[in-house]
Write an enzyme that holds these catalytic residues in place. Structure first.
Site, mmCIF file in Angstrom:
data_model
loop_
_atom_site.group_PDB
_atom_site.id
_atom_site.type_symbol
_atom_site.label_atom_id
_atom_site.label_comp_id
_atom_site.label_asym_id
_atom_site.label_seq_id
_atom_site.Cartn_x
_atom_site.Cartn_y
_atom_site.Cartn_z
ATOM 1 N N ASP A 201 0.871 -1.192 0.000
ATOM 2 C CA ASP A 201 0.000 0.000 0.000
ATOM 3 C C ASP A 201 0.900 1.232 0.000
ATOM 4 O O ASP A 201 2.121 1.125 -0.100
ATOM 5 C CB ASP A 201 -0.953 -0.014 1.215
ATOM 6 C CG ASP A 201 -2.266 0.740 0.960
ATOM 7 O OD1 ASP A 201 -2.212 1.972 0.772
ATOM 8 O OD2 ASP A 201 -3.327 0.111 0.949
ATOM 9 N N GLY A 229 4.649 1.592 -1.741
ATOM 10 C CA GLY A 229 4.953 2.209 -3.026
ATOM 11 C C GLY A 229 3.692 2.698 -3.687
ATOM 12 O O GLY A 229 2.644 2.824 -3.038
ATOM 13 N N ASP A 230 3.806 2.929 -4.997
ATOM 14 C CA ASP A 230 2.705 3.473 -5.786
ATOM 15 C C ASP A 230 2.331 2.423 -6.828
ATOM 16 O O ASP A 230 3.142 2.079 -7.687
ATOM 17 C CB ASP A 230 3.219 4.761 -6.454
ATOM 18 C CG ASP A 230 2.225 5.341 -7.445
ATOM 19 O OD1 ASP A 230 1.087 4.844 -7.517
ATOM 20 O OD2 ASP A 230 2.607 6.295 -8.150
ATOM 21 N N HIS A 249 -12.339 -0.080 -7.974
ATOM 22 C CA HIS A 249 -13.527 0.788 -8.077
ATOM 23 C C HIS A 249 -13.200 2.262 -7.772
ATOM 24 O O HIS A 249 -14.009 3.135 -8.025
ATOM 25 C CB HIS A 249 -14.690 0.261 -7.212
ATOM 26 C CG HIS A 249 -14.554 0.500 -5.746
ATOM 27 N ND1 HIS A 249 -15.636 0.410 -4.880
ATOM 28 C CD2 HIS A 249 -13.476 0.817 -4.972
ATOM 29 C CE1 HIS A 249 -15.213 0.667 -3.646
ATOM 30 N NE2 HIS A 249 -13.926 0.906 -3.677
HETATM 31 N N1 SAH Z 1 -8.197 -3.322 0.205
HETATM 32 C C1 SAH Z 1 -8.564 -2.582 1.393
HETATM 33 C C2 SAH Z 1 -8.469 -1.067 1.198
HETATM 34 C C3 SAH Z 1 -9.259 -0.507 0.060
HETATM 35 S S1 SAH Z 1 -9.189 1.271 -0.026
HETATM 36 C C4 SAH Z 1 -9.961 -2.961 1.837
HETATM 37 O O1 SAH Z 1 -10.702 -3.546 1.088
HETATM 38 O O2 SAH Z 1 -10.313 -2.631 2.971
HETATM 39 C C5 SAH Z 1 -8.020 1.513 -1.318
HETATM 40 C C6 SAH Z 1 -6.579 1.346 -0.883
HETATM 41 O O3 SAH Z 1 -5.754 1.702 -1.984
HETATM 42 C C7 SAH Z 1 -6.200 2.248 0.279
HETATM 43 O O4 SAH Z 1 -5.632 1.489 1.309
HETATM 44 C C8 SAH Z 1 -5.167 3.210 -0.339
HETATM 45 O O5 SAH Z 1 -4.182 3.647 0.548
HETATM 46 C C9 SAH Z 1 -4.609 2.376 -1.470
HETATM 47 N N2 SAH Z 1 -3.994 3.188 -2.527
HETATM 48 C C10 SAH Z 1 -4.520 4.294 -3.111
HETATM 49 N N3 SAH Z 1 -3.674 4.783 -4.026
HETATM 50 C C11 SAH Z 1 -2.575 3.982 -4.019
HETATM 51 C C12 SAH Z 1 -1.368 3.972 -4.771
HETATM 52 N N4 SAH Z 1 -1.144 4.903 -5.716
HETATM 53 N N5 SAH Z 1 -0.471 2.985 -4.528
HETATM 54 C C13 SAH Z 1 -0.715 2.031 -3.580
HETATM 55 N N6 SAH Z 1 -1.853 1.991 -2.846
HETATM 56 C C14 SAH Z 1 -2.776 2.949 -3.058
#
Ligand code: SAH
Length: 338
Positions: A201, A229-230, A249
């Site tokens: 994340d 990371g991203d 989504h």
């Molecule tokens: N899978 C988890 C969280 C969903 S919310 C659940 O179902 O509860 C979406 C997640 O994507 C968040 O934790 C957010 O921090 C992560 N996220 C958003 N942009 C991101 C990026 N560029 N790189 C990595 N993670 C990211």
């Protein structure tokens, strides 16, 4: 109330839904449910405890009691009802953070731009705040915290259903991409003692997750690695499967294809992606996913049909192999290299 109220009565209830929703937000903000966990209290006691005006609090509680949230006792006190009990913090499946998140001003401000979004195609959240949601949350740690808690509470109801619906036994290493605090990954690891996991994340989320009770539990922490990371740049390399729950989504088709393509590039030759999302069905049936899709429209993402998932998979060089339904409203959409 009559069993089949006439359309104007039903319509009026729908119209004022936002009043009720906002009342629930205020009750959550004041943590009223927690104040009643040891039994009924008078409005005066509650008002003093949460530092608000008694007469106005009485009217709020009376209105909430009229829709089943809290109840007034014969001796003029208020008590929890099964609905109100879900607003307590820390109970299993608590909806406290969910009640907060949708009522916060930054969310209301974004929602206020829905009509503008329909007219122009602009993303309402961007119009309201100038930055996309996750950038906004990175800059507002309090809101990020509530967002994380809301995802966790919703997740706690979904995780066992997802862990139970899919056969993870052929998989050695599973990455949870955008895995938040790791509650899904730890549930799957618990059910599959040979499996190893990687929680991936954003840096701030991983820093917090490392302290979280889910992944630090004995028997889990030994089999769980953390990477931050991203996901638009890259995801952890060389694993067998990449699960993403309630991640795609949040994004438009092009962005989803990029995340999926990064999973494709990182995964082993016979790797697979597992996308846990609502899969919208045709027809007029009641479906929470269709309503959540409105929130996603405001934020810049969307809920998808099976055909729409197949299309973003194709754009990422993947092939949709099957949709596995679960005991919760999410399905698991599986994909392999095309
Ligand atoms: N899978 C988890 C969280 C969903 S919310 C659940 O179902 O509860 C979406 C997640 O994507 C968040 O934790 C957010 O921090 C992560 N996220 C958003 N942009 C991101 C990026 N560029 N790189 C990595 N993670 C990211």
């Amino acid at each position: 109330m009559t069993k089949n109220p006439p359309p104007p009565a039903v319509m009026f209830r729908l119209i004022i839904g936002r009043w009720v929703s906002h009342m629930i937000y205020v009750a959550a903000k004041l943590e009223l449910a927690d104040r009643l966990k040891d039994g009924p209290r008078t409005v005066e006691e509650l008002a003093t405890a949460v530092e608000v005006q008694g007469p106005a609090l009485y009217r709020l509680l009376r209105a909430l009691a009229s829709v089943g949230v809290f109840a007034e006792t014969k001796d003029k006190r208020f008590k929890l009802t099964p609905l109100a009990a879900t607003l307590q913090k820390g109970v299993h499946g608590s909806l406290h953070a969910a009640a907060l998140i949708f009522g916060e001003k930054y969310q209301e401000d974004a929602r206020a731009q829905l009509l503008h979004g329909l007219k122009t195609g602009e993303t309402p959240f961007l119009k309201a705040h100038g930055v996309p949601p996750f950038e906004y949350l990175e800059k507002h740690p309090e809101d990020m915290k509530v967002f994380g808690e809301a995802m966790t509470s919703v997740s706690s109801m979904e995780n066992p259903a997802i862990a139970g619906a899919y056969k993870f036994s052929g998989i050695r290493t599973l990455v949870d991409v955008g895995g938040g605090n790791g509650s899904l990954l730890s549930t799957i690891l618990k059910a599959n003692p040979k499996l190893r996991g990687v929680l991936f994340d954003q840096p701030s989320v991983i820093t917090r997750a490392k302290q979280d009770r889910h992944v630090t539990a004995k028997g889990i922490v030994e089999r769980c690695a953390f990477e931050s990371g991203d996901f638009f740049a890259a995801v952890p390399k060389g694993c067998d499967a990449y699960i993403m729950k309630r991640v795609l989504h949040d994004w438009d088709d092009e962005q989803c294809a990029k995340i999926l393509a990064n999973c494709r590039a990182a995964m082993r030759e016979k790797g697979r992606v597992l996308v846990a999302e609502s899969v919208i069905l045709p027809g007029n049936d009641t479906d929470r996913g269709k309503l959540l899709d409105m929130q996603m429209l405001v934020m810049g993402g969307r809920e998808r049909t099976k055909q729409e998932f197949a299309s973003v998979f194709r754009a990422a060089g993947l092939k949709l192999t099957r949709v596995v339904s679960t005991k919760c409203p999410l399905s698991i959409v599986e994909g392999v290299r095309a």
